[in-house]
Design a protein around this motif. Structure first.
Motif, PDB file in Angstrom:
ATOM      1  N   GLY A  44      16.743   4.183  -6.371  1.00 35.47           N
ATOM      2  CA  GLY A  44      17.150   4.110  -7.762  1.00 35.47           C
ATOM      3  C   GLY A  44      16.257   3.233  -8.615  1.00 35.47           C
ATOM      4  N   PHE A  45      15.689   2.174  -8.049  1.00 37.01           N
ATOM      5  CA  PHE A  45      14.854   1.276  -8.853  1.00 37.01           C
ATOM      6  C   PHE A  45      13.610   1.967  -9.384  1.00 37.01           C
ATOM      7  N   CYS A  46      13.186   3.063  -8.731  1.00 39.28           N
ATOM      8  CA  CYS A  46      11.992   3.784  -9.190  1.00 39.28           C
ATOM      9  C   CYS A  46      12.209   4.437 -10.557  1.00 39.28           C
ATOM     10  N   ARG A  47      13.454   4.651 -10.911  1.00 41.24           N
ATOM     11  CA  ARG A  47      13.770   5.283 -12.191  1.00 41.24           C
ATOM     12  C   ARG A  47      13.795   4.281 -13.349  1.00 41.24           C
ATOM     13  N   LEU A  48      14.013   3.006 -13.036  1.00 40.30           N
ATOM     14  CA  LEU A  48      14.254   2.017 -14.083  1.00 40.30           C
ATOM     15  C   LEU A  48      13.123   1.899 -15.105  1.00 40.30           C
ATOM     16  N   PRO A 194      24.530   2.471 -10.324  1.00 41.96           N
ATOM     17  CA  PRO A 194      25.165   2.370  -9.003  1.00 41.96           C
ATOM     18  C   PRO A 194      24.193   2.481  -7.837  1.00 41.96           C
ATOM     19  N   ASP A 195      23.072   3.176  -8.037  1.00 38.90           N
ATOM     20  CA  ASP A 195      22.121   3.364  -6.936  1.00 38.90           C
ATOM     21  C   ASP A 195      21.004   2.329  -6.935  1.00 38.90           C
ATOM     22  N   VAL A 196      21.194   1.239  -7.666  1.00 39.92           N
ATOM     23  CA  VAL A 196      20.201   0.160  -7.698  1.00 39.92           C
ATOM     24  C   VAL A 196      20.852  -1.113  -7.163  1.00 39.92           C
ATOM     25  N   PHE A 200      17.024  -5.320  -6.462  1.00 39.40           N
ATOM     26  CA  PHE A 200      16.052  -4.409  -7.071  1.00 39.40           C
ATOM     27  C   PHE A 200      16.330  -4.192  -8.567  1.00 39.40           C
ATOM     28  N   SER A 201      17.191  -5.003  -9.168  1.00 40.00           N
ATOM     29  CA  SER A 201      17.720  -4.684 -10.501  1.00 40.00           C
ATOM     30  C   SER A 201      17.045  -5.429 -11.642  1.00 40.00           C
ATOM     31  N   ALA A 225       5.470  -1.550 -15.584  1.00 40.47           N
ATOM     32  CA  ALA A 225       6.060  -0.986 -14.369  1.00 40.47           C
ATOM     33  C   ALA A 225       5.782   0.517 -14.273  1.00 40.47           C
ATOM     34  N   ARG A 226       5.865   1.222 -15.397  1.00 39.12           N
ATOM     35  CA  ARG A 226       5.566   2.667 -15.386  1.00 39.12           C
ATOM     36  C   ARG A 226       4.125   2.926 -14.968  1.00 39.12           C
ATOM     37  N   ASP A 227       3.204   2.165 -15.544  1.00 40.00           N
ATOM     38  CA  ASP A 227       1.798   2.368 -15.198  1.00 40.00           C
ATOM     39  C   ASP A 227       1.527   2.029 -13.739  1.00 40.00           C
ATOM     40  N   MET A 228       2.214   1.016 -13.214  1.00 42.18           N
ATOM     41  CA  MET A 228       2.061   0.706 -11.794  1.00 42.18           C
ATOM     42  C   MET A 228       2.619   1.845 -10.944  1.00 42.18           C
ATOM     43  N   ASP A 229       3.744   2.409 -11.355  1.00 39.14           N
ATOM     44  CA  ASP A 229       4.321   3.530 -10.623  1.00 39.14           C
ATOM     45  C   ASP A 229       3.334   4.704 -10.563  1.00 39.14           C
ATOM     46  N   LEU A 230       2.728   5.020 -11.691  1.00 40.85           N
ATOM     47  CA  LEU A 230       1.763   6.123 -11.724  1.00 40.85           C
ATOM     48  C   LEU A 230       0.531   5.790 -10.882  1.00 40.85           C
ATOM     49  N   ARG A 231       0.103   4.548 -10.936  1.00 41.37           N
ATOM     50  CA  ARG A 231      -1.053   4.140 -10.126  1.00 41.37           C
ATOM     51  C   ARG A 231      -0.762   4.326  -8.638  1.00 41.37           C
ATOM     52  N   LEU A 232       0.420   3.896  -8.200  1.00 39.83           N
ATOM     53  CA  LEU A 232       0.758   4.012  -6.782  1.00 39.83           C
ATOM     54  C   LEU A 232       0.902   5.478  -6.370  1.00 39.83           C
ATOM     55  N   LYS A 233       1.492   6.291  -7.233  1.00 40.90           N
ATOM     56  CA  LYS A 233       1.673   7.712  -6.926  1.00 40.90           C
ATOM     57  C   LYS A 233       0.332   8.426  -6.747  1.00 40.90           C
ATOM     58  N   ASN A 234      -0.638   8.020  -7.543  1.00 36.19           N
ATOM     59  CA  ASN A 234      -1.902   8.757  -7.593  1.00 36.19           C
ATOM     60  C   ASN A 234      -3.019   8.131  -6.761  1.00 36.19           C
ATOM     61  N   SER A 235      -2.678   7.169  -5.913  1.00 40.31           N
ATOM     62  CA  SER A 235      -3.705   6.507  -5.109  1.00 40.31           C
ATOM     63  C   SER A 235      -3.578   6.914  -3.645  1.00 40.31           C
ATOM     64  N   SER A 236      -4.646   6.713  -2.909  1.00 39.70           N
ATOM     65  CA  SER A 236      -4.615   6.889  -1.460  1.00 39.70           C
ATOM     66  C   SER A 236      -3.960   5.653  -0.844  1.00 39.70           C
ATOM     67  N   PRO A 237      -3.536   5.729   0.422  1.00 38.37           N
ATOM     68  CA  PRO A 237      -2.962   4.526   1.049  1.00 38.37           C
ATOM     69  C   PRO A 237      -3.879   3.314   0.953  1.00 38.37           C
ATOM     70  N   GLU A 238      -5.170   3.519   1.120  1.00 40.75           N
ATOM     71  CA  GLU A 238      -6.119   2.413   1.093  1.00 40.75           C
ATOM     72  C   GLU A 238      -6.212   1.760  -0.283  1.00 40.75           C
ATOM     73  N   GLU A 239      -5.911   2.538  -1.334  1.00 42.88           N
ATOM     74  CA  GLU A 239      -6.018   2.037  -2.706  1.00 42.88           C
ATOM     75  C   GLU A 239      -4.673   1.622  -3.283  1.00 42.88           C
ATOM     76  N   ASP A 240      -3.619   1.736  -2.501  1.00 42.53           N
ATOM     77  CA  ASP A 240      -2.265   1.430  -2.956  1.00 42.53           C
ATOM     78  C   ASP A 240      -1.941  -0.023  -2.592  1.00 42.53           C
ATOM     79  N   PRO A 241      -1.945  -0.942  -3.566  1.00 47.06           N
ATOM     80  CA  PRO A 241      -1.733  -2.361  -3.225  1.00 47.06           C
ATOM     81  C   PRO A 241      -0.344  -2.629  -2.648  1.00 47.06           C
ATOM     82  N   ALA A 242       0.650  -1.856  -3.066  1.00 45.24           N
ATOM     83  CA  ALA A 242       1.999  -2.051  -2.514  1.00 45.24           C
ATOM     84  C   ALA A 242       2.031  -1.662  -1.043  1.00 45.24           C
ATOM     85  N   TYR A 243       1.376  -0.568  -0.700  1.00 48.98           N
ATOM     86  CA  TYR A 243       1.362  -0.144   0.696  1.00 48.98           C
ATOM     87  C   TYR A 243       0.532  -1.103   1.555  1.00 48.98           C
ATOM     88  N   ILE A 244      -0.625  -1.500   1.068  1.00 49.20           N
ATOM     89  CA  ILE A 244      -1.455  -2.418   1.857  1.00 49.20           C
ATOM     90  C   ILE A 244      -0.717  -3.736   2.073  1.00 49.20           C
TER      91      ILE A 244
END
Length: 453
Positions: A44-48, A194-196, A200-201, A225-244
């Motif tokens: 749910g936090f991904c929608r916020l 309710p789903d957050v 995560f709120s 936050a929106r721009d970070m969401d788009l960055r993570l969606k459009n990056s490879s695992p190696e370029e995704d700072p949240a995943y690394i």
């Protein structure tokens, strides 16, 4: 743009304490699978970041001038996010600025049921000029509703029936006792989706309403936050700072680094580390994995502040048990600076500083600490952001939330529940005489050999 560096976590740089080429290949292989699972689940936090904050902003704008003080009544995730936002994005001495310089109410947090602390807070408030924001996702958090009862009496004794003009509620949109109170009393109320989960709120009304009262640009927080969401969606695992970030914590946990230390070199981000501590601990500290097997996993999050805690904790970090992985956070622009004057040029302790900047010193302190750790074989990563402003902080908060979601998949646990917390809540209800918990009280009495409160 927020940038993550991990050179000082590599084995070819710091020795056997670092991650190997094989470790890196493993985390990259798992990257697409882990990230796809999280996206498919759709926390749910991904929608916020895409929600419209206009009602909240309008409410704050219309009422900011009516009150000299805002008190947020909440605990855990109902307070830590808002504390992090206001600490990071307001003047460091916001509450003691003259009112004309603040432009809005002072902001206080009542986040415990310590009667001494609450008494002290009420002593400095003028009821006619105070708004209380009561925040509880469930509507029944014992500490929050208990404080609300005291607050209502405080207001009612001073204001009579107009106490209702001094309370705004943030809670579940439909259910829970605090929502029922809002209906009965005609109190303004904002929803916690309710789903957050509470931790995560921060980008919901839980964090954004107090931030708006403090004059913070919540639109820019959400844009970041929106721009970070788009960055993570459009990056490879190696370029995704949240995943690394998630994957390195997971790799090092498997190498015996059972503690993760977040150490911002910015006083503005000190409370961000407090917020992250709850996010990481409640999300990843679990008895059971996703298949129901007992695993009892979870890296213990610690908080330090650079450069302050170089003089209290770094000795342990460099020479103590090699059981920690470190995350530094450093802004490029501190929003203020000083040039050291050329006094006492003949004194070694001061002469070399002449003409240098304070921002240079604190950055040098961070590099030096990371170097000392690396020399001792202690791995770290560094997160750099251009400045601490609403846009970049919004992106950083969202990145850490996604990092936590990814880490849940890597550790194989449910990152969104907290059964250990729930048992303590039920035990509190039993000890305080809440109906329906009599049997549990008997169990507790037997276990402890009697109870005295």
């Amino acid at each position: 743009m927020v940038h993550l560096e991990h050179r000082l976590a590599r084995a070819d740089v710091i020795g056997e304490g670092g991650f190997t080429y094989e470790d890196w290949e493993l985390l990259l292989r798992r990257g697409d699978e882990v990230r796809a699972k999280v996206r498919k689940m759709g926390p749910g936090f991904c929608r916020l970041p895409y929600d419209d904050p206009s009602d909240m902003v309008r409410f704050a704008r219309e009422r900011r001038g009516m009150y000299s003080d805002l008190v947020v009544v909440g605990i855990g995730g109902s307070a830590l996010g808002a504390i992090a936002l206001i600490s990071a994005l307001s003047h460091p001495y916001y509450n003691i600025l003259p009112e004309e310089k603040r432009g809005g109410p002072r902001v206080f947090f009542s986040d415990n049921v310590d009667p001494w602390q609450l008494r002290g807070l009420l002593d400095v408030l003028e009821p006619r000029r105070t708004l209380f924001n009561v925040v509880t996702k469930s509507g029944g958090t014992a500490e929050t509703v208990a404080t609300f009862l005291v607050v209502r009496r405080f207001l009612e004794d001073a204001l009579g029936g107009s106490w209702r003009e001094h309370v705004v509620v943030t809670t579940d949109p439909e259910r829970g006792d605090m929502r029922e109170v809002a209906r009965r009393e005609g109190l303004p109320a904002f929803p916690v989706p309710p789903d957050v989960g509470g931790r995560f709120s921060v980008l919901s009304p839980v964090g954004l309403l107090p931030a708006a009262f403090a004059g913070i640009d919540v639109g820019e927080l959400l844009a970041g936050a929106r721009d970070m969401d788009l960055r993570l969606k459009n990056s490879s695992p190696e370029e995704d700072p949240a995943y690394i970030g998630a994957a390195l914590n997971w790799i090092f946990y498997g190498k015996g680094k059972r503690m993760t230390v977040m150490m911002p070199y910015s006083r503005a981000l000190k409370e961000l580390a407090e917020w992250f501590r709850q996010l990481w601990a409640e999300s990843l500290g679990k008895k059971l994995d996703l298949e129901g097997k007992v695993v009892q996993v979870g890296p213990t999050p610690l908080r330090a502040l650079g450069a302050t805690d170089q003089h209290s904790q770094v000795q342990l970090y460099v020479e103590g048990p090699p059981d920690k992985f470190f995350t530094f956070i450093v802004p490029e622009d501190y929003g203020a600076d000083f040039v050291f004057p050329e006094y006492y040029p003949d004194l070694d302790a001061m002469g070399y500083l002449a003409g240098r900047r304070m921002s240079e010193l604190i950055k040098a302190e961070q590099i030096a600490t990371a170097y000392a750790l690396a020399e001792a074989g202690r791995p770290s990563m560094t997160i750099k952001l251009p400045k601490v402003d609403p846009y970049h902080l919004g992106g950083l908060l969202y990145m850490f939330e996604m990092q936590t979601a990814y880490a849940g998949e890597l550790f194989g646990v449910n990152a969104y529940d907290q059964p250990g917390v729930e048992l303590g809540k039920r035990a509190t209800y039993a000890l305080m005489g809440r109906s329906g918990y009599e049997g549990l009280r008997g169990e507790i009495e037997k276990f402890l050999g009697g109870i005295v409160i």
